[in-house]
Motif scaffolding. Structure first.
Motif, PDB file in Angstrom:
ATOM      1  N   ASN A  52       0.166  -1.061   0.120  1.00 45.05           N
ATOM      2  CA  ASN A  52       0.750   0.084   0.206  1.00 45.05           C
ATOM      3  C   ASN A  52       0.474   0.939  -0.222  1.00 45.05           C
ATOM      4  N   ARG A  53       1.487   1.429   0.763  1.00 46.52           N
ATOM      5  CA  ARG A  53       3.202   2.477   1.027  1.00 46.52           C
ATOM      6  C   ARG A  53       3.539   2.652  -0.693  1.00 46.52           C
ATOM      7  N   LEU A  56       1.331   3.949  -3.172  1.00 44.42           N
ATOM      8  CA  LEU A  56       1.124   5.649  -2.989  1.00 44.42           C
ATOM      9  C   LEU A  56       2.146   6.293  -3.102  1.00 44.42           C
ATOM     10  N   ASP A  57       3.132   5.328  -2.178  1.00 39.52           N
ATOM     11  CA  ASP A  57       4.000   6.990  -2.923  1.00 39.52           C
ATOM     12  C   ASP A  57       4.965   6.522  -4.558  1.00 39.52           C
ATOM     13  N   VAL A  59       2.415   6.813  -7.193  1.00 38.51           N
ATOM     14  CA  VAL A  59       0.995   7.579  -7.977  1.00 38.51           C
ATOM     15  C   VAL A  59       1.217   9.019  -7.229  1.00 38.51           C
ATOM     16  N   ASN A  60       2.070   9.519  -6.061  1.00 40.37           N
ATOM     17  CA  ASN A  60       2.021  10.454  -5.805  1.00 40.37           C
ATOM     18  C   ASN A  60       3.577  10.821  -6.985  1.00 40.37           C
ATOM     19  N   GLY A  90      -4.899   2.128   4.500  1.00 37.02           N
ATOM     20  CA  GLY A  90      -4.298   2.703   3.427  1.00 37.02           C
ATOM     21  C   GLY A  90      -4.674   2.497   1.824  1.00 37.02           C
ATOM     22  N   GLU A  93      -6.348   5.502   1.804  1.00 34.96           N
ATOM     23  CA  GLU A  93      -6.006   6.500   0.869  1.00 34.96           C
ATOM     24  C   GLU A  93      -5.547   6.486  -0.590  1.00 34.96           C
ATOM     25  N   LEU A  94      -5.722   5.231  -1.178  1.00 31.82           N
ATOM     26  CA  LEU A  94      -5.207   4.952  -2.425  1.00 31.82           C
ATOM     27  C   LEU A  94      -6.879   5.510  -3.288  1.00 31.82           C
ATOM     28  N   SER A  95      -7.690   5.404  -2.979  1.00 27.09           N
ATOM     29  CA  SER A  95      -8.912   4.990  -3.111  1.00 27.09           C
ATOM     30  C   SER A  95      -8.640   7.063  -3.570  1.00 27.09           C
ATOM     31  N   THR A  97      -6.987   9.063  -4.360  1.00 33.32           N
ATOM     32  CA  THR A  97      -6.074   9.999  -5.428  1.00 33.32           C
ATOM     33  C   THR A  97      -6.422  10.037  -6.606  1.00 33.32           C
TER      34      THR A  97
END
Length: 444
Positions: A52-53, A56-57, A59-60, A90, A93-95, A97
């Motif tokens: 997940n981390r 997310l990294d 995507v950002n 987590g 958070e992804l959703s 984005t």
């Protein structure tokens, strides 16, 4: 321009505890809480949380150019809420984005599409509601349990309002055709299909750490070069895999996380983008139909149903389960309904498979039982107790039509009682107001 479509499956069953014949009628709790909690937390720590981390990294870092999709079974979500809620945090958070899509599937990760169309529809609806509740997304792409698909199933899914579906690019279906296109159902032309590229996917999921593989080691640069070398007209590369690939199936020491982190950079350098399943199915038109008269899946070389329904034990257990479905749907007992869902999970039937038992792999790696026969006996003991509980409420002597009529009468009576209770409450409140008013007047 070529596009990579990543989809990750997240699923864990509610494993059953050792349930003896003598427990039938005495013990109505079926689950091995210790195993379920310890296994899920272990997987969460090794795989789900770091993955997940990482995503997310990514995507950002790439500001929306990197995109992925998830299909998470309802039973997995139930367990995550209990044992590892930080995983759901987590995923939320992804959703948020806007670059991560959540797909629809059966709530119980069940085989209901093969034997109980009504239950199939109910579970898909229940799962979509859960996804909306947790991730604020309404799924538009359907992914069936184990990518099971057939012409008949496509009809069922289309009638539920879905016009997009993903499945396996099985060789017996495609023949000389490539999985790197959008297709449509032969019986329902409006149902668009995305097919998994099994070769490229399994290079990551199964062969990544295989020292005997002729292409070992697999680097991000090498993998992207393979995609870039596909014919120019083949613009869609569908990589559908288990989320546990990262950290569990392929441990972190193999370099799987570093491989994934490097993949987008080499992709963008080769003018290869990323897209979600719905984006691809919205953008591309089908190049033609595929005909699948017999169900396929993404399992084993055969890509069929033999891993779940390939022997007499499995079929007997599945038919017994389906045989009680109509009576379960009539009941309102919350505990029965929950058990009903958890007992339908496909894993219970996979544990009964004799295909790989003599080899020990992959059966012994995933099954909590010493043999398929132990899995069958344990499951049937649990199912026997469950059926007895259902029949205690709705006996065999009463036909389903009679039960339906009786339930209608009971529900109407409940509504009438609630209405009378509301009227009584209103009268009481009015009387209290009159009494208070009279008391005030007497005091004055």
């Amino acid at each position: 321009m070529k596009k990579i479509c990543f989809y990750f499956q997240i699923h864990q069953p509610f494993r059953l505890k050792r349930y003896r014949f003598f427990n039938i009628g005495k013990d109505h709790y079926y689950y091995d809480d210790y195993s379920n909690e310890s296994i899920l937390q272990q997987i969460a720590d090794k795989s789900f949380l770091p993955a997940n981390r990482m995503f997310l990294d990514l995507v950002n870092l790439y500001k929306g150019r990197f995109k992925i999709a998830f299909s998470i079974s309802g039973v997995a979500l139930d367990q995550l809420e209990i044992y590892a809620p930080e995983v759901i945090d987590g995923l939320m958070e992804l959703s948020k984005t806007g670059n991560v899509e959540f797909l629809a599937e059966t709530y119980a990760h069940s085989l209901s599409c093969l034997g109980d169309p009504i239950e199939f529809q109910r579970q898909v609806k229940q799962h979509a509601e859960k996804i909306k509740l947790l991730f604020d997304q309404k799924p538009t792409v359907f992914r069936n349990t184990e990518l099971i698909y057939s012409d008949e199933i496509s009809e069922l899914v289309y009638k539920m309002g879905y016009k997009k579906m993903i499945t396996e690019g099985a060789k017996q279906v495609l023949g000389w055709k490539s999985p790197n296109y959008v297709y449509h159902s032969v019986t329902q032309p409006n149902m668009k299909l995305l097919l998994r590229n099994s070769g490229l996917t399994e290079n990551i999921t199964f062969r990544f750490s295989d020292y005997t593989w002729h292409d070992y080691p697999l680097t991000a640069e090498k993998f992207i070069s393979w995609i870039a070398a596909t014919p120019p007209e083949e613009e869609i590369i569908n990589l559908f895999m288990n989320y546990e690939t990262f950290g569990n199936l392929q441990p972190s020491y193999t370099g799987i996380f570093e491989f994934m982190k490097a993949l987008p950079r080499f992709a963008f350098e080769n003018n290869i983008e990323f897209a979600t399943p719905s984006e691809i199915l919205d953008e591309y038109k089908p190049v033609g139909p595929i005909s699948v008269p017999d169900p396929i899946s993404w399992s084993d070389e055969e890509r069929d149903l033999s891993a779940w329904l390939g022997n007499t034990l499995q079929r007997s257990a599945f038919n017994t389960l389906c045989g009680i479905s109509e009576r379960v749907r009539l009941c309102e007992d919350r505990r029965l309904k929950q058990d009903w869902l958890y007992l339908q999970t496909s894993d219970h039937f996979y544990y009964m498979s004799t295909k790989h038992f003599s080899k020990g792999e992959p059966y012994t790696r995933f099954s909590p039982y010493p043999s398929p026969y132990d899995a069958f006996n344990n499951y049937m003991n649990v199912l026997s107790d469950f059926i007895a509980r259902v029949k205690a409420q709705y006996p065999d002597t009463v036909q389903n039509e009679e039960l339906g009529s009786l339930l209608t009468i009971i529900r109407n009576q409940e509504k009438k009682i609630k209405k009378l209770e509301a009227e009584l409450k209103s009268i009481r409140e009015a009387n209290v107001e009159k009494f208070v008013k009279k008391e005030k007047e007497e005091v004055e």
